[in-house]
Design a protein around this motif. Structure first.
Motif, PDB file in Angstrom:
ATOM      1  N   LEU A 167      11.289  -3.829  -9.618  1.00 31.90           N
ATOM      2  CA  LEU A 167      10.547  -2.690 -10.309  1.00 31.90           C
ATOM      3  C   LEU A 167       8.805  -3.296 -10.407  1.00 31.90           C
ATOM      4  O   LEU A 167       8.061  -2.354 -10.275  1.00 31.90           O
ATOM      5  CB  LEU A 167      11.071  -2.658 -11.531  1.00 31.90           C
ATOM      6  N   GLU A 168       8.756  -4.551 -10.671  1.00 29.78           N
ATOM      7  CA  GLU A 168       7.410  -5.080 -10.694  1.00 29.78           C
ATOM      8  C   GLU A 168       6.729  -4.695  -9.487  1.00 29.78           C
ATOM      9  O   GLU A 168       5.483  -4.410  -9.578  1.00 29.78           O
ATOM     10  CB  GLU A 168       7.656  -6.275 -10.871  1.00 29.78           C
ATOM     11  N   VAL A 169       7.447  -5.028  -8.194  1.00 28.83           N
ATOM     12  CA  VAL A 169       6.618  -4.802  -7.040  1.00 28.83           C
ATOM     13  C   VAL A 169       6.085  -3.380  -6.847  1.00 28.83           C
ATOM     14  O   VAL A 169       5.195  -2.918  -6.379  1.00 28.83           O
ATOM     15  CB  VAL A 169       7.544  -5.410  -5.853  1.00 28.83           C
ATOM     16  N   LEU A 170       7.260  -2.379  -7.192  1.00 29.31           N
ATOM     17  CA  LEU A 170       7.077  -1.038  -7.172  1.00 29.31           C
ATOM     18  C   LEU A 170       5.731  -0.634  -7.674  1.00 29.31           C
ATOM     19  O   LEU A 170       4.747   0.113  -7.713  1.00 29.31           O
ATOM     20  CB  LEU A 170       8.327  -0.224  -7.665  1.00 29.31           C
ATOM     21  N   LEU A 171       5.814  -0.946  -9.062  1.00 31.64           N
ATOM     22  CA  LEU A 171       4.457  -0.630 -10.033  1.00 31.64           C
ATOM     23  C   LEU A 171       3.134  -1.156  -9.538  1.00 31.64           C
ATOM     24  O   LEU A 171       2.224  -0.568  -9.582  1.00 31.64           O
ATOM     25  CB  LEU A 171       4.690  -1.064 -11.336  1.00 31.64           C
ATOM     26  N   GLY A 228      -3.367  -0.548   9.438  1.00 28.34           N
ATOM     27  CA  GLY A 228      -4.457  -1.364   9.039  1.00 28.34           C
ATOM     28  C   GLY A 228      -4.244  -1.568   7.585  1.00 28.34           C
ATOM     29  O   GLY A 228      -4.974  -2.385   6.938  1.00 28.34           O
ATOM     30  N   GLN A 229      -3.308  -0.736   6.667  1.00 33.92           N
ATOM     31  CA  GLN A 229      -3.100  -0.775   5.631  1.00 33.92           C
ATOM     32  C   GLN A 229      -2.089  -1.885   5.417  1.00 33.92           C
ATOM     33  O   GLN A 229      -0.916  -2.141   6.023  1.00 33.92           O
ATOM     34  CB  GLN A 229      -2.470   0.541   4.830  1.00 33.92           C
ATOM     35  N   LEU A 230      -1.929  -2.697   4.129  1.00 36.40           N
ATOM     36  CA  LEU A 230      -0.911  -3.617   3.628  1.00 36.40           C
ATOM     37  C   LEU A 230      -0.919  -3.456   2.197  1.00 36.40           C
ATOM     38  O   LEU A 230      -1.640  -3.634   1.672  1.00 36.40           O
ATOM     39  CB  LEU A 230      -1.189  -4.985   4.075  1.00 36.40           C
ATOM     40  N   PRO A 231       0.468  -3.082   1.607  1.00 41.04           N
ATOM     41  CA  PRO A 231       0.440  -3.151   0.115  1.00 41.04           C
ATOM     42  C   PRO A 231       0.603  -4.559  -0.530  1.00 41.04           C
ATOM     43  O   PRO A 231       0.925  -5.361   0.297  1.00 41.04           O
ATOM     44  CB  PRO A 231       1.843  -2.385  -0.206  1.00 41.04           C
ATOM     45  N   PRO A 232       0.120  -4.514  -1.859  1.00 43.48           N
ATOM     46  CA  PRO A 232       0.582  -5.985  -2.433  1.00 43.48           C
ATOM     47  C   PRO A 232       1.829  -6.547  -2.568  1.00 43.48           C
ATOM     48  O   PRO A 232       2.890  -5.622  -2.210  1.00 43.48           O
ATOM     49  CB  PRO A 232       0.076  -5.928  -3.756  1.00 43.48           C
ATOM     50  N   ARG A 233       1.795  -7.798  -2.530  1.00 42.38           N
ATOM     51  CA  ARG A 233       3.345  -8.185  -2.484  1.00 42.38           C
ATOM     52  C   ARG A 233       4.152  -7.982  -1.177  1.00 42.38           C
ATOM     53  O   ARG A 233       5.578  -8.151  -1.255  1.00 42.38           O
ATOM     54  CB  ARG A 233       4.162  -8.046  -3.562  1.00 42.38           C
ATOM     55  N   ALA A 234       3.341  -7.975  -0.007  1.00 45.20           N
ATOM     56  CA  ALA A 234       4.147  -7.510   1.254  1.00 45.20           C
ATOM     57  C   ALA A 234       4.929  -8.556   1.671  1.00 45.20           C
ATOM     58  O   ALA A 234       4.352  -9.782   1.663  1.00 45.20           O
ATOM     59  CB  ALA A 234       3.139  -6.806   2.217  1.00 45.20           C
ATOM     60  N   ASP A 235       6.119  -8.359   2.271  1.00 45.52           N
ATOM     61  CA  ASP A 235       6.817  -9.524   2.929  1.00 45.52           C
ATOM     62  C   ASP A 235       6.761  -9.435   4.398  1.00 45.52           C
ATOM     63  O   ASP A 235       6.891  -8.368   5.001  1.00 45.52           O
ATOM     64  CB  ASP A 235       8.073  -9.363   2.464  1.00 45.52           C
ATOM     65  N   ALA A 236       6.639 -10.520   5.182  1.00 43.56           N
ATOM     66  CA  ALA A 236       6.539 -10.712   6.631  1.00 43.56           C
ATOM     67  C   ALA A 236       7.615  -9.968   7.418  1.00 43.56           C
ATOM     68  O   ALA A 236       7.286  -9.071   8.183  1.00 43.56           O
ATOM     69  CB  ALA A 236       6.252 -12.162   7.086  1.00 43.56           C
ATOM     70  N   THR A 237       8.902 -10.256   6.899  1.00 42.55           N
ATOM     71  CA  THR A 237       9.984  -9.611   7.643  1.00 42.55           C
ATOM     72  C   THR A 237      10.028  -8.225   7.660  1.00 42.55           C
ATOM     73  O   THR A 237      10.294  -7.606   8.870  1.00 42.55           O
ATOM     74  CB  THR A 237      11.180 -10.464   7.309  1.00 42.55           C
ATOM     75  N   PRO A 238       9.924  -7.508   6.518  1.00 41.76           N
ATOM     76  CA  PRO A 238       9.927  -6.228   6.578  1.00 41.76           C
ATOM     77  C   PRO A 238       8.747  -5.530   7.211  1.00 41.76           C
ATOM     78  O   PRO A 238       8.773  -4.470   7.965  1.00 41.76           O
ATOM     79  CB  PRO A 238      10.321  -5.878   5.090  1.00 41.76           C
ATOM     80  N   TYR A 239       7.703  -6.356   7.213  1.00 44.22           N
ATOM     81  CA  TYR A 239       6.475  -5.671   7.660  1.00 44.22           C
ATOM     82  C   TYR A 239       6.831  -5.647   9.019  1.00 44.22           C
ATOM     83  O   TYR A 239       6.169  -4.730   9.960  1.00 44.22           O
ATOM     84  CB  TYR A 239       5.179  -6.513   7.295  1.00 44.22           C
ATOM     85  N   PHE A 240       7.039  -7.133   9.614  1.00 40.35           N
ATOM     86  CA  PHE A 240       7.341  -7.010  11.468  1.00 40.35           C
ATOM     87  C   PHE A 240       8.202  -5.940  11.748  1.00 40.35           C
ATOM     88  O   PHE A 240       7.914  -5.269  12.652  1.00 40.35           O
ATOM     89  CB  PHE A 240       7.986  -8.345  11.476  1.00 40.35           C
ATOM     90  N   LEU A 241       9.426  -5.814  11.178  1.00 42.23           N
ATOM     91  CA  LEU A 241      10.340  -4.783  11.511  1.00 42.23           C
ATOM     92  C   LEU A 241       9.935  -3.617  11.499  1.00 42.23           C
ATOM     93  O   LEU A 241      10.005  -2.513  12.305  1.00 42.23           O
ATOM     94  CB  LEU A 241      11.592  -4.762  10.610  1.00 42.23           C
ATOM     95  N   ALA A 242       8.906  -2.978  10.290  1.00 41.85           N
ATOM     96  CA  ALA A 242       8.269  -1.779  10.330  1.00 41.85           C
ATOM     97  C   ALA A 242       7.375  -1.614  11.535  1.00 41.85           C
ATOM     98  O   ALA A 242       6.975  -0.363  12.107  1.00 41.85           O
ATOM     99  CB  ALA A 242       7.551  -1.607   8.859  1.00 41.85           C
ATOM    100  N   ALA A 243       6.367  -2.712  11.929  1.00 36.42           N
ATOM    101  CA  ALA A 243       5.569  -2.492  12.977  1.00 36.42           C
ATOM    102  C   ALA A 243       6.238  -2.549  14.284  1.00 36.42           C
ATOM    103  O   ALA A 243       5.761  -1.684  15.204  1.00 36.42           O
ATOM    104  CB  ALA A 243       4.553  -3.787  12.959  1.00 36.42           C
ATOM    105  N   ALA A 244       7.299  -2.937  14.370  1.00 31.73           N
ATOM    106  CA  ALA A 244       7.847  -3.153  15.593  1.00 31.73           C
ATOM    107  C   ALA A 244       8.702  -1.785  15.824  1.00 31.73           C
ATOM    108  O   ALA A 244       8.623  -1.060  16.893  1.00 31.73           O
ATOM    109  CB  ALA A 244       9.061  -4.073  15.678  1.00 31.73           C
ATOM    110  N   ALA A 245       9.135  -1.014  14.765  1.00 32.67           N
ATOM    111  CA  ALA A 245       9.663   0.303  14.813  1.00 32.67           C
ATOM    112  C   ALA A 245       8.465   1.384  15.008  1.00 32.67           C
ATOM    113  O   ALA A 245       8.665   2.260  15.829  1.00 32.67           O
ATOM    114  CB  ALA A 245      10.581   0.643  13.697  1.00 32.67           C
TER     115      ALA A 245
END
Length: 317
Positions: free
Chosen positions: A113-117, A190-207
């Motif tokens: 919830l903290e990351v969401l807000l 080019g965008q990256l949200p706060p508190r982003a995590d490497a693994t889900p970002y990698f998977l999102a970029a790969a897809a």
């Protein structure tokens, strides 16, 4: 009683039924409110609103998210991509695939919830999946979080037929937790949200890269590496994309960096050898290709031996 009124009353009843479980994330968030790296209140007032038709919350919510990200698309256009008539709803996988189709990275947030807000505070509306019913009688619903007020303990949604639906954080947490705390943002390359995590970002970029144009695909990888410069898989993804786009020299730089960080990583050794062959450095390529073969598992072995044979042939010539 109209269909709209029946729908609203049903929503109220289900929310009341859902209000009997614990809310540990809300409790922790409000306890730490004074120390959080975010504003105490925030609302993205320019997020558009699309009232849903019955069972059509998925297309309406995704249209909300994408239009705020400068993608012009209507709920009706999204319906064939995300709506499953037999289930009278939309699955998360279809929502993510549709996001990528419209040239946006589908990035799933940490179930916090903290990351969401914090993400909303940074200017990103967030698509969420709620169960407005009970565990044994689920009523799945997509909404878009557009704001919050920690002093009031409330959260603001674009939800169903209600453009500005403000409810308590506790009630939201109960319904959201029954949806496994699933949350998604649509990112421009080019965008990256706060508190982003490497693994889900990698998977999102790969897809994302399979549907992105060349410039956007590279930008997505470059954004990840700017934040995680030594991430092995991110370096591999960027290197592979450079190679696909016909730049073996720069691709080789990424693979070489991996071999410096992870000397026993066979895929990077093999790929580096290939880029050296392609750029006329066969003698150096042989050494990396041999290492790759020595480290290869059974599935990789045949491919890496081909690279070694190619390197040895090029060296002999």
């Amino acid at each position: 009683m109209t269909k709209q009124l029946r729908l609203c009353l049903s929503l109220i009843v289900l929310l009341i039924l859902a209000g009997c479980s614990a809310t540990p994330q809300t409790h922790a968030l409000l306890q730490l409110q004074a120390t959080l790296p975010m504003n105490s209140e925030r609302e993205l007032v320019d997020v558009p609103f699309y009232p849903q038709e019955e069972y059509q919350c998925g297309p309406a919510a995704l249209a909300t998210l994408l239009n705020y990200s400068d993608v012009t698309v209507s709920p009706n256009e999204l319906t064939p991509r995300v709506y499953v008539p037999g289930r009278k709803g939309s699955f998360q996988v279809e929502m993510q695939a549709a996001t990528r189709h419209y040239q946006r990275l589908a990035y799933p947030l940490e179930p916090s919830l903290e990351v969401l807000l914090q993400t909303v505070d940074a200017g990103y509306p967030v698509l969420v999946l709620q169960n407005l019913g009970l565990e044994w009688y689920p009523q799945w619903h997509y909404a878009v979080v557009v704001g919050y007020d920690l002093d009031k303990g409330s959260i603001i949604l674009r939800s169903g037929l209600i453009e500005r639906y403000e409810i308590s954080l506790k009630l939201f947490e109960r319904t959201w937790s029954r949806g496994k705390n699933w949350a998604l943002v649509a990112l421009k390359p080019g965008q990256l949200p706060p508190r982003a995590d490497a693994t889900p970002y990698f998977l999102a970029a790969a897809a994302f890269e399979s549907q992105a144009n060349a410039e956007d695909a590279l930008k997505a990888w470059q954004t990840g590496l700017a934040h995680w410069p030594d991430h092995k898989e991110m370096l591999m993804g960027y290197g592979n994309q450079l190679y696909i786009q016909g730049d073996p020299r720069r691709a080789g730089q990424q693979y070489r960096r991996i071999t410096e960080l992870h000397p026993d990583y066979a895929p990077a050794l093999n790929n580096l050898a290939q880029t050296l062959i392609d750029t006329g450095q066969a003698a150096e390529a042989v050494g990396y290709a041999k290492q790759a073969v020595e480290l290869a598992n059974e599935q990789e072995s045949a491919l890496y031996r081909e690279t070694l044979e190619q390197a040895e042939k090029a060296k002999a010539e």
